[in-house]
Each structure stands twice: as structure tokens, then as C-alpha cells.
Motif scaffolding. Structure first.
Motif, PDB file in Angstrom:
ATOM      1  N   ARG A  39       0.834  -1.214   0.000  1.00 27.10           N
ATOM      2  CA  ARG A  39       0.000   0.000   0.000  1.00 27.10           C
ATOM      3  C   ARG A  39       0.862   1.254   0.000  1.00 27.10           C
ATOM      4  N   ARG A  40       1.838   1.305   0.898  1.00 20.28           N
ATOM      5  CA  ARG A  40       2.723   2.472   0.988  1.00 20.28           C
ATOM      6  C   ARG A  40       3.464   2.718  -0.319  1.00 20.28           C
ATOM      7  N   SER A  41       4.020   1.661  -0.889  1.00 16.21           N
ATOM      8  CA  SER A  41       4.779   1.805  -2.139  1.00 16.21           C
ATOM      9  C   SER A  41       3.894   2.318  -3.263  1.00 16.21           C
ATOM     10  N   LEU A  42       2.709   1.774  -3.384  1.00 15.33           N
ATOM     11  CA  LEU A  42       1.777   2.185  -4.433  1.00 15.33           C
ATOM     12  C   LEU A  42       1.367   3.641  -4.261  1.00 15.33           C
ATOM     13  N   VAL A  43       0.945   4.014  -3.062  1.00 10.38           N
ATOM     14  CA  VAL A  43       0.477   5.382  -2.816  1.00 10.38           C
ATOM     15  C   VAL A  43       1.592   6.390  -3.055  1.00 10.38           C
ATOM     16  N   GLU A  44       2.786   6.123  -2.538  1.00 10.54           N
ATOM     17  CA  GLU A  44       3.905   7.041  -2.745  1.00 10.54           C
ATOM     18  C   GLU A  44       4.191   7.234  -4.228  1.00 10.54           C
ATOM     19  N   ASP A  45       4.177   6.144  -4.983  1.00 11.33           N
ATOM     20  CA  ASP A  45       4.451   6.226  -6.404  1.00 11.33           C
ATOM     21  C   ASP A  45       3.359   7.014  -7.135  1.00 11.33           C
ATOM     22  N   LEU A  46       2.107   6.741  -6.835  1.00 14.03           N
ATOM     23  CA  LEU A  46       1.009   7.429  -7.523  1.00 14.03           C
ATOM     24  C   LEU A  46       0.972   8.914  -7.170  1.00 14.03           C
ATOM     25  N   GLU A  47       1.308   9.255  -5.924  1.00 10.42           N
ATOM     26  CA  GLU A  47       1.365  10.673  -5.535  1.00 10.42           C
ATOM     27  C   GLU A  47       2.443  11.399  -6.326  1.00 10.42           C
ATOM     28  N   GLU A  48       3.598  10.762  -6.533  1.00  7.73           N
ATOM     29  CA  GLU A  48       4.686  11.367  -7.304  1.00  7.73           C
ATOM     30  C   GLU A  48       4.289  11.607  -8.756  1.00  7.73           C
ATOM     31  N   ARG A  49       3.345  10.835  -9.250  1.00  9.25           N
ATOM     32  CA  ARG A  49       2.913  10.964 -10.642  1.00  9.25           C
ATOM     33  C   ARG A  49       1.707  11.890 -10.805  1.00  9.25           C
ATOM     34  N   ASP A  50       1.296  12.528  -9.722  1.00 13.26           N
ATOM     35  CA  ASP A  50       0.157  13.450  -9.758  1.00 13.26           C
ATOM     36  C   ASP A  50      -1.143  12.781 -10.201  1.00 13.26           C
ATOM     37  N   VAL A  51      -1.342  11.547  -9.810  1.00 10.81           N
ATOM     38  CA  VAL A  51      -2.615  10.864 -10.048  1.00 10.81           C
ATOM     39  C   VAL A  51      -3.627  11.495  -9.097  1.00 10.81           C
ATOM     40  N   SER A  52      -4.878  11.588  -9.510  1.00  8.63           N
ATOM     41  CA  SER A  52      -5.889  12.231  -8.670  1.00  8.63           C
ATOM     42  C   SER A  52      -6.036  11.511  -7.331  1.00  8.63           C
ATOM     43  N   THR A  53      -6.371  12.267  -6.315  1.00 14.24           N
ATOM     44  CA  THR A  53      -6.522  11.723  -4.967  1.00 14.24           C
ATOM     45  C   THR A  53      -7.571  10.621  -4.929  1.00 14.24           C
ATOM     46  N   THR A  54      -8.658  10.807  -5.646  1.00  9.78           N
ATOM     47  CA  THR A  54      -9.725   9.797  -5.669  1.00  9.78           C
ATOM     48  C   THR A  54      -9.201   8.480  -6.226  1.00  9.78           C
ATOM     49  N   VAL A  55      -8.472   8.541  -7.331  1.00 12.88           N
ATOM     50  CA  VAL A  55      -7.941   7.320  -7.943  1.00 12.88           C
ATOM     51  C   VAL A  55      -6.900   6.679  -7.038  1.00 12.88           C
ATOM     52  N   ILE A  56      -6.074   7.482  -6.377  1.00 12.06           N
ATOM     53  CA  ILE A  56      -5.089   6.932  -5.433  1.00 12.06           C
ATOM     54  C   ILE A  56      -5.807   6.196  -4.307  1.00 12.06           C
ATOM     55  N   ASP A  57      -6.836   6.815  -3.738  1.00 11.14           N
ATOM     56  CA  ASP A  57      -7.589   6.166  -2.652  1.00 11.14           C
ATOM     57  C   ASP A  57      -8.202   4.848  -3.114  1.00 11.14           C
ATOM     58  N   GLU A  58      -8.803   4.866  -4.298  1.00 12.37           N
ATOM     59  CA  GLU A  58      -9.418   3.644  -4.824  1.00 12.37           C
ATOM     60  C   GLU A  58      -8.358   2.576  -5.102  1.00 12.37           C
ATOM     61  N   ALA A  59      -7.229   2.980  -5.673  1.00 11.51           N
ATOM     62  CA  ALA A  59      -6.152   2.026  -5.963  1.00 11.51           C
ATOM     63  C   ALA A  59      -5.593   1.423  -4.675  1.00 11.51           C
ATOM     64  N   GLU A  60      -5.498   2.228  -3.634  1.00  8.76           N
ATOM     65  CA  GLU A  60      -5.010   1.729  -2.344  1.00  8.76           C
ATOM     66  C   GLU A  60      -5.943   0.667  -1.783  1.00  8.76           C
ATOM     67  N   ILE A  61      -7.234   0.935  -1.820  1.00 10.31           N
ATOM     68  CA  ILE A  61      -8.221  -0.027  -1.301  1.00 10.31           C
ATOM     69  C   ILE A  61      -8.206  -1.310  -2.129  1.00 10.31           C
ATOM     70  N   VAL A  62      -8.267  -1.159  -3.449  1.00 12.38           N
ATOM     71  CA  VAL A  62      -8.309  -2.328  -4.337  1.00 12.38           C
ATOM     72  C   VAL A  62      -7.050  -3.173  -4.182  1.00 12.38           C
ATOM     73  N   THR A  63      -5.889  -2.531  -4.152  1.00 14.07           N
ATOM     74  CA  THR A  63      -4.635  -3.277  -4.018  1.00 14.07           C
ATOM     75  C   THR A  63      -4.574  -4.002  -2.680  1.00 14.07           C
ATOM     76  N   SER A  64      -5.016  -3.350  -1.613  1.00 11.40           N
ATOM     77  CA  SER A  64      -5.053  -4.006  -0.298  1.00 11.40           C
ATOM     78  C   SER A  64      -5.929  -5.254  -0.343  1.00 11.40           C
ATOM     79  N   GLU A  65      -7.086  -5.142  -0.978  1.00  3.41           N
ATOM     80  CA  GLU A  65      -7.993  -6.286  -1.084  1.00  3.41           C
ATOM     81  C   GLU A  65      -7.371  -7.411  -1.900  1.00  3.41           C
TER      82      GLU A  65
END
Length: 155
Positions: A39-65
Motif C-alpha cells: 500500500r505504501r509503495s503504491l500510494v507514494e508512487d502514484l502521488e509522485e505521478r500526480d494521479v488524482s486523490t480519488t484514484v489513489i484512494d481507490e487504488a489503495e483499497i483495491v490493491t489491499s484487497e
């Protein structure tokens, strides 16, 4: 009595491509402690790429699942690891979790009010524009596309 220091599971990280279109792959031990690390690795990477906050949140949840399901219901890859791969293109995030496979194909569980588990793939299905499972003799990959239409072909 001395306590044993806890060690964070080591991840093996690789990347392909250039700039914002770079794909990332990490391999983590088949262990519950790996979920937070992924989760940490994914979120940090997506934040660096300026992905929208909503998509980052959804990606974090989906990846955790997906990682949690792989640990709970499948076996590790032959090296005892899980492979998590993600890429971003035009605001769309595609995540893949590859494990050693299981006796059954991953499917959303039927709705039940009193069940204490079984909601993971229903959550994935509700957040992802598209998701699916690819199986081969070496294991299975569950993937999800978030933030827009998938660039994958439907299976």
C-alpha cells in the motif's frame, strides 16, 4: 528477556518505461505484513505521478484487497513471494497481483449480511472500471483498472 527486533519484509522493486508512463513491479513475501508495505509503495508512487486523490484512494483499497485475498486464499509463487505490478497511463491505473494460484478461481462472494468476510472482490468490483483474473500453469493474476476505461481487452 530480550525482544527480537521486527524486520520489515524486504521488497524487490523494478520499473520499466520512462517518466509518468513507468510501470512498477514489486515482489513481497507472501505474508500479511506485506499488505501495508505494498500500500505504501503504491500510494507514494502514484502521488509522485500526480494521479488524482480519488484514484489513489481507490487504488489503495483495491490493491489491499487483492494482496489480502492472495495471502488468504492462494499460495505463494514458487519463490515464496507475491508479485504486484502497476502502471499509469492517461490517469488510468492498472494494478495486478500475481500469486501461485489456488484450487478455485477468484469470484465475488454472494451477499450476506452476517458474514465476517467475503466482501473483498465485491469491493474491487464496485471501485474498478474493469477487473479480471488470468490463470496459467504458474499461478493466477487478478487485475483491476481504476480512474477510467481500461486499456485491456475483455476476457
Amino acid at each position: 528477556m530480550r525482544s527480537t527486533p521486527t524486520r520489515r519484509a524486504a521488497a524487490i522493486v523494478s520499473q520499466t518505461g520512462r517518466g509518468r508512463d513507468t510501470a512498477r513491479t514489486i515482489r513481497v513475501p507472501w505474508s500479511a505484513s506485506s499488505v501495508a508495505q505494498v500500500r505504501r509503495s503504491l500510494v507514494e508512487d502514484l502521488e509522485e505521478r500526480d494521479v488524482s486523490t480519488t484514484v489513489i484512494d481507490e487504488a489503495e483499497i483495491v490493491t489491499s484487497e487483492l494482496v489480502s485475498n492472495a495471502i488468504r486464499h492462494a499460495t505463494p509463487l514458487t519463490d515464496g513471494m507475491l508479485r504486484i505490478h502497476w502502471k499509469v497511463k492517461a490517469g488510468v491505473v492498472e494494478v495486478e497481483v500475481t500469486d501461485g494460484g489456488s484450487e478455485t478461481t477468484p469470484r465475488p462472494a454472494p451477499r450476506t449480511i452476517w458474514a465476517s468476510s467475503g466482501r473483498g472482490l465485491r469491493i474491487v468490483r464496485s471501485l474498478a472500471h474493469e477487473w479480471g483474473v488470468t490463470e496459467d500453469r504458474n499461478g493466477s493474476t487478478v487485475w483491476a483498472s481504476l480512474g477510467g476505461p481500461s486499456r485491456r481487452r475483455s476476457h
